[in-house]
Design a protein around this motif. Structure first.
Motif, PDB file in Angstrom:
ATOM      1  N   MET A   1       0.853  -1.194   0.034  1.00  0.00           N
ATOM      2  CA  MET A   1      -0.033  -0.126  -0.210  1.00  0.00           C
ATOM      3  C   MET A   1       1.083   1.215  -0.048  1.00  0.00           C
ATOM      4  SD  MET A   1      -2.744   1.293   2.910  1.00  0.00           S
ATOM      5  CE  MET A   1      -1.434   1.394   4.234  1.00  0.00           C
ATOM      6  N   ALA A   2       0.770   2.168  -0.804  1.00  0.00           N
ATOM      7  CA  ALA A   2       1.453   3.336  -0.984  1.00  0.00           C
ATOM      8  C   ALA A   2       0.646   4.387  -0.056  1.00  0.00           C
ATOM      9  CB  ALA A   2       1.363   3.892  -2.473  1.00  0.00           C
ATOM     10  N   LEU A   3       1.625   5.049   0.611  1.00  0.00           N
ATOM     11  CA  LEU A   3       1.191   6.008   1.545  1.00  0.00           C
ATOM     12  C   LEU A   3       0.906   7.433   0.788  1.00  0.00           C
ATOM     13  CD1 LEU A   3       3.290   5.223   4.523  1.00  0.00           C
ATOM     14  CD2 LEU A   3       0.867   5.018   4.163  1.00  0.00           C
ATOM     15  N   LYS A   4       0.115   8.345   1.189  1.00  0.00           N
ATOM     16  CA  LYS A   4       0.297   9.808   0.617  1.00  0.00           C
ATOM     17  C   LYS A   4       1.567  10.297   0.982  1.00  0.00           C
ATOM     18  CE  LYS A   4      -4.829  10.240   0.083  1.00  0.00           C
ATOM     19  NZ  LYS A   4      -5.890  10.792   0.690  1.00  0.00           N
ATOM     20  N   GLN A   5       1.947  10.167   2.283  1.00  0.00           N
ATOM     21  CA  GLN A   5       2.897  11.041   2.967  1.00  0.00           C
ATOM     22  C   GLN A   5       3.750   9.893   4.060  1.00  0.00           C
ATOM     23  OE1 GLN A   5       2.890  14.951   4.388  1.00  0.00           O
ATOM     24  NE2 GLN A   5       0.879  14.829   3.859  1.00  0.00           N
ATOM     25  N   GLY A   6       5.019   9.601   3.556  1.00  0.00           N
ATOM     26  CA  GLY A   6       5.726   9.027   4.640  1.00  0.00           C
ATOM     27  C   GLY A   6       6.070   9.738   5.840  1.00  0.00           C
ATOM     28  N   VAL A   7       6.727   8.561   6.555  1.00  0.00           N
ATOM     29  CA  VAL A   7       7.481   9.534   7.834  1.00  0.00           C
ATOM     30  C   VAL A   7       8.226  10.442   7.480  1.00  0.00           C
ATOM     31  CG1 VAL A   7       9.056   7.760   8.450  1.00  0.00           C
ATOM     32  CG2 VAL A   7       7.928   9.027  10.147  1.00  0.00           C
ATOM     33  N   THR A   9       8.634  12.442   5.026  1.00  0.00           N
ATOM     34  CA  THR A   9       8.100  13.652   4.762  1.00  0.00           C
ATOM     35  C   THR A   9       7.267  14.502   5.941  1.00  0.00           C
ATOM     36  OG1 THR A   9       7.672  12.593   2.418  1.00  0.00           O
ATOM     37  CG2 THR A   9       6.340  14.658   3.091  1.00  0.00           C
ATOM     38  N   LEU A  10       6.661  13.679   6.729  1.00  0.00           N
ATOM     39  CA  LEU A  10       5.949  14.320   7.733  1.00  0.00           C
ATOM     40  C   LEU A  10       7.108  14.965   8.908  1.00  0.00           C
ATOM     41  CD1 LEU A  10       3.516  11.575   8.635  1.00  0.00           C
ATOM     42  CD2 LEU A  10       2.941  13.737   7.964  1.00  0.00           C
TER      43      LEU A  10
END
Length: 130
Positions: A1-7, A9-10
């Motif tokens: 599953m692809a995330l919209k924002q990974g850690v 980026t956060l």
């Protein structure tokens, strides 16, 4: 599953909008009565590695609840009016936590660049926990 924002980026977004201090600056604040250090690492990390002398432990999962005066879990330590300096192992969790507290309107608050590892590398004092 692809995330919209990974850690990553956060964390980068949080670091860009919060106050961060170096481990050397933090070391100079250790004995300042107007400053409270907050260790948000897991209790197992504290037992294994120690913490900053006098640091308040606030697990990351409870931090927002402990800070909020309207929460049934509120801790009076967070109503002291002091400047709060958060840290974790490397500074990633504390950057996210600092951003969240800022969003809540809590402050003044900042984090230590490099976290506990940065502190240790700067020759900061370490207190053992049992």
């Amino acid at each position: 599953m692809a995330l919209k924002q990974g850690v990553a980026t956060l964390v980068a977004a949080a670091e860009a909008r919060i106050e961060r201090i170096s481990a050397e600056q933090a070391r100079d604040l250790l004995d300042d009565p107007g400053v409270r250090f907050v260790d948000i690492r897991d209790v197992r990390e504290l037992k294994r590695e120690g913490t900053l002398p006098g640091a308040l432990h606030a697990p990351r999962g409870m931090l927002e609840f402990w800070v909020d005066p309207d929460s049934p879990y509120h801790k009076p330590d967070f109503a002291s009016g002091q400047r709060f300096v958060l840290f974790c192992a490397l500074g990633h969790r504390s950057a996210l936590a600092t951003a969240q507290l800022q969003d809540m309107g809590f402050g003044p608050v900042c984090d230590i660049e490099g976290g506990f590892e940065g502190w240790r590398g700067a020759g900061g004092k370490i207190e053992k926990k049992s």
